[in-house]
Design an enzyme around this catalytic site. Sequence first.
Site, PDB file in Angstrom:
ATOM      1  N   GLN A 245       0.942  -1.253  -0.221  1.00  0.00           N
ATOM      2  CA  GLN A 245       0.121   0.056   0.087  1.00  0.00           C
ATOM      3  C   GLN A 245       0.904   0.982  -0.260  1.00  0.00           C
ATOM      4  O   GLN A 245       2.339   1.516   0.270  1.00  0.00           O
ATOM      5  CB  GLN A 245      -1.241  -0.281   1.310  1.00  0.00           C
ATOM      6  N   HIS A 275      -9.362   4.812  20.328  1.00  0.00           N
ATOM      7  CA  HIS A 275      -8.470   4.079  20.057  1.00  0.00           C
ATOM      8  C   HIS A 275      -9.088   3.482  21.806  1.00  0.00           C
ATOM      9  O   HIS A 275      -9.299   2.409  22.647  1.00  0.00           O
ATOM     10  CB  HIS A 275      -7.800   4.142  20.356  1.00  0.00           C
ATOM     11  N   ASP A 299      -0.166   1.041  12.920  1.00  0.00           N
ATOM     12  CA  ASP A 299       0.732   2.114  14.136  1.00  0.00           C
ATOM     13  C   ASP A 299       1.000   2.062  15.694  1.00  0.00           C
ATOM     14  O   ASP A 299       1.514   2.910  15.766  1.00  0.00           O
ATOM     15  CB  ASP A 299      -0.559   3.281  13.811  1.00  0.00           C
ATOM     16  N   ASP A 319       0.012  -7.195  11.391  1.00  0.00           N
ATOM     17  CA  ASP A 319       0.176  -6.710  11.162  1.00  0.00           C
ATOM     18  C   ASP A 319       0.712  -6.598   9.438  1.00  0.00           C
ATOM     19  O   ASP A 319       1.781  -6.863   9.473  1.00  0.00           O
ATOM     20  CB  ASP A 319       0.353  -5.190  11.276  1.00  0.00           C
ATOM     21  N   ASP A 353      -0.979 -12.637   7.101  1.00  0.00           N
ATOM     22  CA  ASP A 353      -2.432 -11.955   6.884  1.00  0.00           C
ATOM     23  C   ASP A 353      -2.767 -13.274   8.424  1.00  0.00           C
ATOM     24  O   ASP A 353      -2.500 -13.851   8.306  1.00  0.00           O
ATOM     25  CB  ASP A 353      -2.559 -12.830   5.521  1.00  0.00           C
ATOM     26  N   ALA A 354      -4.099 -11.747   8.874  1.00  0.00           N
ATOM     27  CA  ALA A 354      -4.089 -12.314  10.368  1.00  0.00           C
ATOM     28  C   ALA A 354      -5.399 -13.039  10.162  1.00  0.00           C
ATOM     29  O   ALA A 354      -5.516 -14.337  10.658  1.00  0.00           O
ATOM     30  CB  ALA A 354      -5.745 -10.866  10.059  1.00  0.00           C
ATOM     31  N   ASP A 371      -8.246  -4.337  14.048  1.00  0.00           N
ATOM     32  CA  ASP A 371      -8.488  -2.955  13.968  1.00  0.00           C
ATOM     33  C   ASP A 371      -7.767  -3.538  12.232  1.00  0.00           C
ATOM     34  O   ASP A 371      -6.706  -3.066  12.516  1.00  0.00           O
ATOM     35  CB  ASP A 371      -7.391  -2.005  15.369  1.00  0.00           C
TER      36      ASP A 371
END
Length: 512
Positions: A245, A275, A299, A319, A353-354, A371
């Site tokens: 990305q 959050h 993040d 992530d 990958d989740a 999230d």
Amino acid sequence: MLNEKAVRQSKIIYWSSGIVSICGIIFEVLFGALGSYILGDGVKQYTLTISLFLTGMGIGASLSEKFMRNLIIKFIWIEFCVALIGGFSSFIMFGITAFAPAGTDAFYLYSITLIVGALTGVELPILIRKANEIGVTLNKSTARVLFSDYAGGLIGGVLFVFLFRPYFGMVKTAFLVGLINLTVALIVLWLFRKEIRHFIVHAVIGVGIGVLLIAGLFFGEEMAFTFEQKLYQDPIIHMEESSYQKITVTHDEEDIRLYLDGSLQFSSVDQHRYHEVLVHPAMANVDNPENVLILGGGDGIAAKEVLKYEDVKQITLVDLDPAVVELANTNRHLLKINEGALMDENVQVKNMDAFQFLEDTSEWYDVILVDLPDPNNESLNKLYTKEFYSLVRNHLKPEGMIMVQATSPVFAREVYWTISETISSTDLNTENLHVDVPSFGNWGFVMASREEIDLDTMEIPVSTSFLTNDMMSALTAFGKDEDQEIPNFELKANTLIDPHLIQIYEKAWENY
């Protein structure tokens, strides 16, 4: 038998066909990547651009019937056009997106895809005819040119994925590939110069195009950066294109904003609202939460909130993009916000990958925080399916809690309640919450558990900047224009077999 000159010329033709095929496939996938980044819905954009490119090739192949004479000079001029049009394609796309009315960028992208596809479609028939003209039999010329074309297509796809996109970005890639097309044209122009009238004129024009492309290669990205700056509210202080990305950070006075593929992830002035609702209702409703899983959240801000709980012994953060995690650990602005949470000894980061992580792991968790980015394409949609939430449930301890970010019940009402329905379809008990985040608008969450959820007795044992015990009931109250009773809408679970959430999402956000 072919004479030495004919053999040399035939080799030039085969090499040319392979190289221009590499360039063609790179332009094809580049247009898909441009559409995915700027217009959204990657599957849709890749489908449309590939379809239009192939249609253009068909049109070009049909038009090539008119090219029966002076084949080499026609091929050279086709390469001049591909080099110039394709080379400036990304640069112009960013300019149109920044300055032109909405919808113009899509029209431009699809038009340029069709045009470059048509020019690419003319190339091979001309080369086949030229090979046949110099003495190669039609069967051999066709087979060899097509082999060069197909092999070049494979090489082009691999080069784009592993070299051009990650190292050059979309603007420089277009200029660079345009220069390759131009180089082929100039080499062919020189080697066949004895057959070409007004050789010097063609050569000067080719060199002029080369000067424009080289200027674009060195200065185009900087100018495109100024175009892209107009897409963001604040000055850009960091921009990179990872393997997954485009990552952008903006800064204006005290406001730091992170964007992924142009979508806002957080604003530092109000991220605490988002959050704290994501983290604390779930954490506060579990006795002694020791093992926490965060899916997304590269993040590091969600991890920072979780680390406030002394009982936590391990946080696993999954992530996909290591570049986001690297930025969170090195950028001084992000470090100030996340307080270096991802470098804490209790935090383990997995870049994968989740969905795959949940299939592979055998761990059970007290709290699972989901999230993840919104479901605006096929790869993200699978993370909002019944199958995915079933995997989440299967790794939740009997008295554990789940919290899922679920987009906006105001801007995307149908999307929010479809996500909620999908989670409920896994036999989990759910509670719906939403909160006003000025930079986002009204944002929704779905809390889930194997047990009944009681927020009335919840007490937050850590410091917060926004969330209080008394306000929980207010977060669960929905107005008439944002509740589950949606007129003329069938609420059903999103699944891998029936991924209808993508279409619902696209329709909901088209006016925002």
